[in-house]
Design a protein around this motif. Sequence first.
Motif, PDB file in Angstrom:
ATOM      1  N   VAL A  53     -30.140 -15.083  28.205  1.00 52.56           N
ATOM      2  CA  VAL A  53     -30.635 -16.249  28.922  1.00 52.56           C
ATOM      3  C   VAL A  53     -29.807 -16.353  30.198  1.00 52.56           C
ATOM      4  CG1 VAL A  53     -31.371 -17.483  26.855  1.00 52.56           C
ATOM      5  CG2 VAL A  53     -29.061 -17.856  27.755  1.00 52.56           C
ATOM      6  N   MET A  54     -30.281 -17.136  31.144  1.00 53.43           N
ATOM      7  CA  MET A  54     -29.508 -17.338  32.367  1.00 53.43           C
ATOM      8  C   MET A  54     -29.104 -18.806  32.437  1.00 53.43           C
ATOM      9  SD  MET A  54     -28.827 -18.272  35.588  1.00 53.43           S
ATOM     10  CE  MET A  54     -30.325 -19.000  36.248  1.00 53.43           C
ATOM     11  N   LEU A  55     -27.801 -19.041  32.378  1.00 57.10           N
ATOM     12  CA  LEU A  55     -27.267 -20.385  32.544  1.00 57.10           C
ATOM     13  C   LEU A  55     -26.158 -20.306  33.578  1.00 57.10           C
ATOM     14  CD1 LEU A  55     -27.156 -23.371  31.663  1.00 57.10           C
ATOM     15  CD2 LEU A  55     -25.448 -22.697  29.966  1.00 57.10           C
ATOM     16  N   ALA A  56     -26.361 -20.963  34.712  1.00 56.57           N
ATOM     17  CA  ALA A  56     -25.384 -20.951  35.798  1.00 56.57           C
ATOM     18  C   ALA A  56     -24.777 -22.334  35.953  1.00 56.57           C
ATOM     19  CB  ALA A  56     -26.036 -20.513  37.109  1.00 56.57           C
ATOM     20  N   SER A  57     -23.447 -22.397  36.019  1.00 56.30           N
ATOM     21  CA  SER A  57     -22.728 -23.646  36.213  1.00 56.30           C
ATOM     22  C   SER A  57     -21.720 -23.449  37.327  1.00 56.30           C
ATOM     23  CB  SER A  57     -21.997 -24.062  34.936  1.00 56.30           C
ATOM     24  OG  SER A  57     -22.893 -24.206  33.849  1.00 56.30           O
ATOM     25  N   GLN A  58     -21.508 -24.490  38.132  1.00 57.74           N
ATOM     26  CA  GLN A  58     -20.650 -24.351  39.303  1.00 57.74           C
ATOM     27  C   GLN A  58     -19.276 -24.957  39.077  1.00 57.74           C
ATOM     28  OE1 GLN A  58     -22.379 -25.847  43.023  1.00 57.74           O
ATOM     29  NE2 GLN A  58     -21.630 -23.978  43.986  1.00 57.74           N
ATOM     30  N   SER A  59     -18.265 -24.294  39.629  1.00 62.19           N
ATOM     31  CA  SER A  59     -16.887 -24.778  39.562  1.00 62.19           C
ATOM     32  C   SER A  59     -16.485 -25.426  40.880  1.00 62.19           C
ATOM     33  CB  SER A  59     -15.943 -23.626  39.231  1.00 62.19           C
ATOM     34  OG  SER A  59     -16.226 -23.101  37.948  1.00 62.19           O
ATOM     35  N   ALA A  60     -15.333 -26.055  40.877  1.00 67.68           N
ATOM     36  CA  ALA A  60     -14.876 -26.794  42.055  1.00 67.68           C
ATOM     37  C   ALA A  60     -14.724 -25.903  43.277  1.00 67.68           C
ATOM     38  CB  ALA A  60     -13.552 -27.484  41.740  1.00 67.68           C
ATOM     39  N   ASP A  61     -14.408 -24.610  43.071  1.00 67.61           N
ATOM     40  CA  ASP A  61     -14.228 -23.700  44.202  1.00 67.61           C
ATOM     41  C   ASP A  61     -15.529 -23.082  44.689  1.00 67.61           C
ATOM     42  OD1 ASP A  61     -14.841 -21.901  42.195  1.00 67.61           O
ATOM     43  OD2 ASP A  61     -13.002 -20.727  42.373  1.00 67.61           O
ATOM     44  N   GLY A  62     -16.659 -23.518  44.122  1.00 68.67           N
ATOM     45  CA  GLY A  62     -17.963 -23.013  44.533  1.00 68.67           C
ATOM     46  C   GLY A  62     -18.454 -21.810  43.765  1.00 68.67           C
ATOM     47  N   SER A  63     -17.581 -21.164  43.011  1.00 67.96           N
ATOM     48  CA  SER A  63     -18.010 -20.020  42.202  1.00 67.96           C
ATOM     49  C   SER A  63     -18.891 -20.493  41.055  1.00 67.96           C
ATOM     50  CB  SER A  63     -16.799 -19.251  41.672  1.00 67.96           C
ATOM     51  OG  SER A  63     -16.063 -20.045  40.753  1.00 67.96           O
ATOM     52  N   LEU A  64     -19.640 -19.553  40.482  1.00 64.32           N
ATOM     53  CA  LEU A  64     -20.563 -19.866  39.394  1.00 64.32           C
ATOM     54  C   LEU A  64     -20.132 -19.149  38.122  1.00 64.32           C
ATOM     55  CD1 LEU A  64     -24.049 -19.401  41.143  1.00 64.32           C
ATOM     56  CD2 LEU A  64     -22.539 -21.390  41.206  1.00 64.32           C
ATOM     57  N   VAL A  65     -20.119 -19.869  37.019  1.00 63.52           N
ATOM     58  CA  VAL A  65     -19.988 -19.249  35.703  1.00 63.52           C
ATOM     59  C   VAL A  65     -21.397 -18.978  35.214  1.00 63.52           C
ATOM     60  CG1 VAL A  65     -19.249 -19.561  33.318  1.00 63.52           C
ATOM     61  CG2 VAL A  65     -17.814 -20.398  35.194  1.00 63.52           C
ATOM     62  N   VAL A  66     -21.678 -17.723  34.888  1.00 63.20           N
ATOM     63  CA  VAL A  66     -23.044 -17.303  34.575  1.00 63.20           C
ATOM     64  C   VAL A  66     -23.060 -16.557  33.243  1.00 63.20           C
ATOM     65  CG1 VAL A  66     -25.069 -16.038  35.386  1.00 63.20           C
ATOM     66  CG2 VAL A  66     -23.496 -17.049  37.047  1.00 63.20           C
ATOM     67  N   GLY A  67     -24.012 -16.868  32.409  1.00 60.52           N
ATOM     68  CA  GLY A  67     -24.214 -16.155  31.156  1.00 60.52           C
ATOM     69  C   GLY A  67     -25.662 -16.319  30.767  1.00 60.52           C
ATOM     70  N   SER A  68     -26.003 -15.840  29.629  1.00 59.70           N
ATOM     71  CA  SER A  68     -25.183 -15.083  28.716  1.00 59.70           C
ATOM     72  C   SER A  68     -26.120 -14.189  27.907  1.00 59.70           C
ATOM     73  CB  SER A  68     -24.396 -16.015  27.766  1.00 59.70           C
ATOM     74  OG  SER A  68     -25.301 -16.782  26.981  1.00 59.70           O
ATOM     75  N   SER A  69     -25.543 -13.417  26.994  1.00 62.21           N
ATOM     76  CA  SER A  69     -26.324 -12.572  26.093  1.00 62.21           C
ATOM     77  C   SER A  69     -25.993 -12.957  24.663  1.00 62.21           C
ATOM     78  CB  SER A  69     -25.984 -11.093  26.330  1.00 62.21           C
ATOM     79  OG  SER A  69     -24.593 -10.873  26.086  1.00 62.21           O
ATOM     80  N   ARG A  70     -26.726 -12.388  23.717  1.00 60.33           N
ATOM     81  CA  ARG A  70     -26.433 -12.625  22.302  1.00 60.33           C
ATOM     82  C   ARG A  70     -26.719 -11.352  21.512  1.00 60.33           C
ATOM     83  NH1 ARG A  70     -29.814 -17.141  19.452  1.00 60.33           N
ATOM     84  NH2 ARG A  70     -28.306 -18.572  20.407  1.00 60.33           N
ATOM     85  N   THR A  71     -25.656 -10.752  20.992  1.00 64.85           N
ATOM     86  CA  THR A  71     -25.767  -9.586  20.133  1.00 64.85           C
ATOM     87  C   THR A  71     -25.162  -9.940  18.790  1.00 64.85           C
ATOM     88  OG1 THR A  71     -25.505  -8.122  22.051  1.00 64.85           O
ATOM     89  CG2 THR A  71     -25.188  -7.153  19.875  1.00 64.85           C
ATOM     90  N   LEU A  72     -25.910  -9.736  17.713  1.00 62.00           N
ATOM     91  CA  LEU A  72     -25.465 -10.126  16.383  1.00 62.00           C
ATOM     92  C   LEU A  72     -24.907  -8.918  15.637  1.00 62.00           C
ATOM     93  CD1 LEU A  72     -28.450 -12.443  15.322  1.00 62.00           C
ATOM     94  CD2 LEU A  72     -26.327 -13.072  16.496  1.00 62.00           C
ATOM     95  N   GLU A  73     -23.642  -9.023  15.204  1.00 56.00           N
ATOM     96  CA  GLU A  73     -22.994  -7.964  14.432  1.00 56.00           C
ATOM     97  C   GLU A  73     -21.904  -8.578  13.569  1.00 56.00           C
ATOM     98  OE1 GLU A  73     -22.449  -3.879  16.436  1.00 56.00           O
ATOM     99  OE2 GLU A  73     -22.098  -5.324  18.045  1.00 56.00           O
ATOM    100  N   ALA A  74     -21.645  -7.957  12.429  1.00 56.45           N
ATOM    101  CA  ALA A  74     -20.560  -8.443  11.578  1.00 56.45           C
ATOM    102  C   ALA A  74     -19.214  -8.293  12.272  1.00 56.45           C
ATOM    103  CB  ALA A  74     -20.550  -7.685  10.249  1.00 56.45           C
ATOM    104  N   THR A  75     -19.058  -7.193  13.014  1.00 55.56           N
ATOM    105  CA  THR A  75     -17.841  -6.974  13.791  1.00 55.56           C
ATOM    106  C   THR A  75     -18.250  -6.583  15.209  1.00 55.56           C
ATOM    107  OG1 THR A  75     -16.650  -6.223  11.824  1.00 55.56           O
ATOM    108  CG2 THR A  75     -15.670  -5.703  13.962  1.00 55.56           C
ATOM    109  N   PRO A  76     -18.403  -7.542  16.110  1.00 51.72           N
ATOM    110  CA  PRO A  76     -18.813  -7.214  17.482  1.00 51.72           C
ATOM    111  C   PRO A  76     -17.773  -6.340  18.169  1.00 51.72           C
ATOM    112  CG  PRO A  76     -19.041  -9.568  17.043  1.00 51.72           C
ATOM    113  CD  PRO A  76     -18.270  -8.988  15.905  1.00 51.72           C
TER     114      PRO A  76
END
Length: 375
Positions: free
Chosen positions: A271-294
Amino acid sequence: MTENYDLAVVGGGILGLAHALAAARSGRRVVVFERDARANGASVRMSGLVTVAGHAAGGATRRAKRSRDVWAEVCSQAGLRIEHEGLSIVARRAEAATALEAYAATEPAPGCAFYRPDDAHALFPQFRGDIAGVFWSPDEIRVEAKSALPKIAAWLEDTHDVAFRWETAVTAIEGDVLRTSRGPVSAQAVVVCPGDDFRTLYGERLAAAGLTRAKSQMLRVRYEEGFELPGAVATDLSVPRMPGLEGLDGVEALRARLEAEQPEHIQHGVVMLASQSADGSLVVGSSRTLEATPDPFQSQAIDDLILEELAAVFGKRPKQILSRWTGTYAFSVDRPLFVEAPEDNVRVVIAGAGAGASAAFAIGEDVVADLFKAG
């Protein structure tokens, strides 16, 4: 001499801190055990977004709204900066617009609105290209998770007299005694918040619970030209994964279209979820992979899928990738919230859908009230 407490919390992530706050506010003496030197799991590796929109009606929505209110109180009292408020979901397809417009009119979404293309472009000039509309929720808040957790812990210690035992593993719980790597501690009640560690405590019970581990890839990026986001931003890819939209017109048609048009995104849980920080950069994610031991490895191909969706919203890919990381968390298809009582005085609490921050404080209040109801 053995230390004595009213409540012992195992786990220093946001769920653990939420239980500590609920108990301390009710006047109880609390200790928190964390095996690392600081919180280092999903609580500090996800986006830091506290969501309200999109949760299933009933208990999940109630918990999200209550948690959001407590987050606001905690941010004010602990000196945490709220990076931004609100959530925009950009509908890139007509099917997504149909579902989001229907959801905006439901009872769990007061204050939310859906804007058709002309109004959406006028209100949200950051979103480029053809869009079918924008859903807006004013209720979400975002904090910088990496710095927020240590500040909340320090505030709990200084203001609420919560004791913290960092770098201390709890190896067994025997009645009101916790066996730890630094000696025994006594507590009237215990809350275990193990995150995605299903083996250290109550492993047999957790093995039968249908839980697995999910790995998520995240990035921090910067665009060359600065712009301000209107809160967090998501897209069509999030819509079929929002329980509150299940069964609404357009959702199944959208799911089928996404599977046909973006099969790799669906395969890797992107999915794409973008959030902005105080310095203008963006935290962007994410993926989802299911495993017992990623595995610990970051896939460039999955990062490219995330960045492809980001570019579809903002018109181009960012100039800089500042950092990349992975996180793991507990996941269950059937149990987004796992609360069990292996003993009368013990509760095991796991957020099984990667949304711990959005429900933690309400869960903590509910569990603490249940544990001490006789008192």
